[in-house]
Design a protein around this motif. Structure first.
Motif, PDB file in Angstrom:
ATOM      1  N   GLU A 130      29.958 -41.498 -21.038  1.00 33.42           N
ATOM      2  CA  GLU A 130      29.320 -40.642 -22.270  1.00 33.42           C
ATOM      3  C   GLU A 130      27.679 -40.139 -20.616  1.00 33.42           C
ATOM      4  O   GLU A 130      27.663 -39.579 -20.726  1.00 33.42           O
TER       5      GLU A 130
ATOM      6  N   ARG B 102      26.681 -37.061 -19.324  1.00 32.52           N
ATOM      7  CA  ARG B 102      25.310 -36.433 -19.692  1.00 32.52           C
ATOM      8  C   ARG B 102      24.662 -36.252 -18.371  1.00 32.52           C
ATOM      9  O   ARG B 102      24.105 -34.776 -18.058  1.00 32.52           O
TER      10      ARG B 102
ATOM     11  N   TYR C  18      33.361 -45.423 -27.728  1.00 29.10           N
ATOM     12  CA  TYR C  18      33.528 -44.603 -29.017  1.00 29.10           C
ATOM     13  C   TYR C  18      33.202 -45.448 -30.702  1.00 29.10           C
ATOM     14  O   TYR C  18      32.537 -45.395 -31.406  1.00 29.10           O
TER      15      TYR C  18
ATOM     16  N   ARG D 167      27.937 -48.403 -30.491  1.00 28.36           N
ATOM     17  CA  ARG D 167      27.263 -47.330 -31.267  1.00 28.36           C
ATOM     18  C   ARG D 167      27.005 -46.937 -32.240  1.00 28.36           C
ATOM     19  O   ARG D 167      26.123 -46.566 -33.236  1.00 28.36           O
TER      20      ARG D 167
ATOM     21  N   GLU E 249      23.304 -47.320 -32.056  1.00 36.86           N
ATOM     22  CA  GLU E 249      22.464 -45.681 -31.770  1.00 36.86           C
ATOM     23  C   GLU E 249      22.057 -45.286 -33.347  1.00 36.86           C
ATOM     24  O   GLU E 249      20.872 -44.851 -33.780  1.00 36.86           O
TER      25      GLU E 249
ATOM     26  N   LEU F 149      17.576 -39.074 -27.788  1.00 42.98           N
ATOM     27  CA  LEU F 149      18.054 -39.003 -27.217  1.00 42.98           C
ATOM     28  C   LEU F 149      17.502 -38.317 -25.811  1.00 42.98           C
ATOM     29  O   LEU F 149      17.981 -38.279 -25.024  1.00 42.98           O
TER      30      LEU F 149
ATOM     31  N   ARG G 215      16.033 -40.956 -24.085  1.00 41.63           N
ATOM     32  CA  ARG G 215      16.849 -41.377 -22.818  1.00 41.63           C
ATOM     33  C   ARG G 215      16.734 -40.708 -21.520  1.00 41.63           C
ATOM     34  O   ARG G 215      17.399 -40.577 -20.892  1.00 41.63           O
TER      35      ARG G 215
END
Lengths: 397, 310
Positions: free
Chosen positions: A77, A81, B224, B229, B232, B256, B259
């Motif tokens: 991921e 990105r 995922y 996850r 998060e 986000l 990051r």
């Protein structure tokens, strides 16, 4: 000294003015944090060295190369990105590098979407090139080639009873499948006595080692790599594993990332390989590369460093040949004339036009200690020619 | 009303944003929806679920499997993704909600890790750690702007639903159960049923987030379903503040963007994350939303003091 700088600046400015050209941007994805940061570090160093060499000669098409290295953390991921950021924000012309197989598979669809070619120099899953994507190229050898080379070698050994210990994920499973299937084609009389699948990143191999020893194999195939191989070798040595097993075959065991941390603890007589061994071949080309790399970074080039170095040069050749950075032109340049050929420090690399996979000879050897190096080096080297690793592909061009 | 303004603002933002900006804001909305779904359990129901990744991942995998194996169009998989994650949430919730506190948390974690192991090992079905790739939605939704609007629509529906839920008798009942379960049950609230329903709703909304994230990333990987996850969602909520309704969404966006910013310049993101969490927990326990309220309070007091002085 000072004057030299001014001259250099003036020259650079003059060149830039004369050309009026933007740099060719290459966005590299490597693992720069966590357990595998060592691989990403050497990869980015190799790539950087190649970029500096090319720029010192005046760049490609009169344009300098610019390398932008980012950390993908080995996470698909994050890889997607960051690849998007490189394409959309940094406006790179090419994507490059990639250590983790899953990151390479995740980033690959972006090459179709944005028409930005990706040159992979480490990720080894055969699935990547078997997807037959137009703008994905791999200039390093993949896990299937390693497994086939291992099988070709194993077929010559006086071993019938084989066992496996590999990391429990796609790479370990597929490598073993490829190895044993190929070996059985070459030597129908071999048998499998044990398969052990420790979790990737395990720190305790005791139960796996004893299970292997109980099965009394004559040969053990393994794809344990990085820290896993280091820990396994230490623990197995304590069990006397390497005294009992006559042949321990590991196609990724001669990586400097394994041998350097093990240092003098490495058992002797392991039959190991790596994608590039800095002492082979003993050619002017290779010696000068090793010297340049040591001068720049004060360490020996690991396989990942050399593969990234060669990858940048192959890409530069393709751009030169295409006379363009446009994806379609570069693809044709990679594919033309039976596939792009590059004389790397490790020897000749030829890209197969159908699946964009590079094929090359592989070097194997038995570990042995030498007073000249703080780690084990390869002795009694055996070279698998590129032809022994060429597996059929379903891709068509 | 304020929510409506927010959605309107995001709606107008669309055409201004660059291609890359669209991707980022879409991802922030997805993570925001996911964190909001987590906070339904955490703040309203007082349940710390460490298995939120299970529902996120099931939503993503339902979409990915139907698109890649059965050739379904992307949007048609939405109801299935929602139902699948709701069903998984029902099963996990049914077994977990009997336990409380740390035991509940650990059990949700265990179930999520179980699903992770299945996705990771079952090569024939899920592709194992090779994941499922090439999930760019066919047609217009493969473009950034239409996909952004789809994301915004689902985010608005999800958040609007959560806002309505908070003010409904069901929301009051959940908070009652959180504050004093024995007392709430004594006045006739069926604790198990209420919590289970909240769990299923939270799971379904997390599934929507997973459904969108898989399409945005063009691929779905076992990560995922991994516990990071789930973390998060928790980090976003801590960052934004769980006590304020939109806190988790604000925290998700901040998480986000920070990051991406840190990642673009250094490889020390985990270090920054640790530092950030330390600062937030030690000095701003109510999160960014709490900081905002404090600031507003100081300004108001300052104005008053200024007025008194004059």
């Amino acid at each position: 000294m000072r004057k030299g700088w001014i001259w250099f600046l003036a020259l650079a400015l003059g060149l830039a003015w004369a050309q009026g050209q933007q740099p060719i941007k290459i966005g590299a994805l490597f693992i720069l944090s966590g357990n595998f940061a060592g691989y990403g570090k050497s990869g980015s160093q190799g790539a950087q060295l190649a970029v500096e060499e090319i720029n010192a000669r005046g760049g490609i098409l009169g344009r300098p190369l610019q390398l932008i290295v980012v950390d993908d953390q080995g996470n698909p991921e994050v890889g997607v990105r960051e690849a998007r950021r490189l394409i959309l924000q940094e406006k790179v012309n090419f994507l490059f590098g990639v250590d983790s197989s899953s990151v390479s598979l995740a980033v690959a669809p972006l090459t179709d979407e944005y028409k930005i070619p990706l040159v992979v120099t480490h990720a080894a899953t055969p699935a990547l090139t078997e997807q037959c994507r137009p703008y994905v190229f791999r200039t390093s050898n993949n896990a299937r080639m390693d497994a086939w080379a291992a099988a070709a070698l194993a077929a010559t050994l006086p071993v019938k009873r084989w066992a496996n210990i590999g990391p429990d994920y796609e790479f370990g499973r597929v490598s073993w499948q490829d190895f044993i299937t190929r070996l059985k084609q070459l030597r129908p009389d071999v048998e499998v006595v044990s398969e052990q699948w420790p979790r990737f990143g395990s720190t305790d191999y005791a139960s796996f080692i004893t299970a292997l020893m109980r099965a009394r194999p004559e040969g053990v195939f393994s794809t344990l790599w990085a820290g896993d191989m280091v820990i396994f070798a230490r623990q197995a040595k304590a069990f006397g594993f390497f005294n009992q097993v006559r042949y321990f075959v590991n196609p990724v065991g001669a990586a400097l990332e394994v041998l350097a941390p093990l240092g003098k603890e490495t058992p002797e007589g392991l039959l190991v390989s790596t994608r590039y061994w800095f002492l082979y071949p003993n050619t002017e080309r290779n010696r000068s590369f090793v010297e340049a790399y040591r001068k720049r970074y004060n360490e020996y080039p690991s396989y990942n460093a050399q593969e990234a170095y060669a990858g940048i040069h192959m890409l530069a050749l393709a751009i030169q040949k295409a006379r363009s950075t446009q994806a379609e032109a570069v693809r044709r340049a990679f594919e033309a004339d039976g596939g792009l050929v590059y004389e790397a420090p490790e020897g000749r690399k030829r890209m197969r036009p159908e699946d964009h996979q590079v094929f090359e000879g592989l070097v194997w050897g038995y570990t042995k200690h030498s007073p000249n190096y703080p780690f084990a080096i390869l002795d009694r080297m055996r070279i698998t020619p590129a032809t022994d690793t060429v597996y059929p592909t379903q891709c068509k061009r | 009303m304020r929510l409506g303004l927010l959605f309107l603002g995001l709606l107008l933002l669309g055409p201004i944003l660059s291609e890359y900006g669209l991707k980022l804001v879409s991802e922030a909305l997805i993570l925001g929806l996911y964190a909001m779904a987590f906070n339904l359990l955490f703040h309203q129901a007082g349940l710390l679920s460490f298995g939120q990744a299970a529902f996120f991942g099931v939503g993503a995998y339902a979409m990915a499997l139907l698109v890649s194996r059965a050739g379904w169009p992307f949007l048609a998989t939405l109801p299935v993704a929602v139902l699948a994650s709701a069903l998984v949430a029902f099963i996990i919730g049914f077994l977990s909600i009997r336990l409380t506190r740390i035991y509940f948390t650990m059990l949700t974690l265990a179930f999520a890790q179980l699903l992770y192991a299945v996705a990771h090992k079952w090569y024939a079905f899920t592709g194992g750690d090779n994941g499922i790739t090439d999930l760019r939605p066919a047609g217009i939704l493969g473009e950034s702007l239409p996909f952004y609007y789809l994301t915004l629509l689902l985010f608005a529906l999800g958040v609007g639903f959560l806002a309505a839920l908070e003010r409904s008798p069901f929301g009051y009942a959940l908070r009652g159960l959180r504050d004093n379960r024995a007392r709430a049950e004594a006045v006739g609230v069926d604790g198990f049923r209420h919590l289970l329903l909240a769990f299923v709703l939270s799971g379904a909304l997390s599934g929507v987030a997973g459904f969108l994230q898989g399409a945005l990333q063009r691929s779905v990987f076992p990560d995922y379903l991994f516990w990071t996850r789930s973390a998060e969602a928790i980090i976003s909520t801590i960052l934004g503040g769980s006590g304020v309704f939109l806190g988790p969404a604000v925290g998700a966006a901040a998480f986000l963007f920070l990051r991406v910013l840190v990642q673009a310049n250094t490889e020390y993101w985990p270090f920054f994350l640790g530092l950030l969490l330390l600062v937030m927990v030690l000095f701003f326990p109510r999160g960014l939303a709490g900081v905002w309220e404090n600031l507003a309070g100081w300004v108001a007091r300052g104005v008053r003091r200024g007025a008194a002085g004059g």
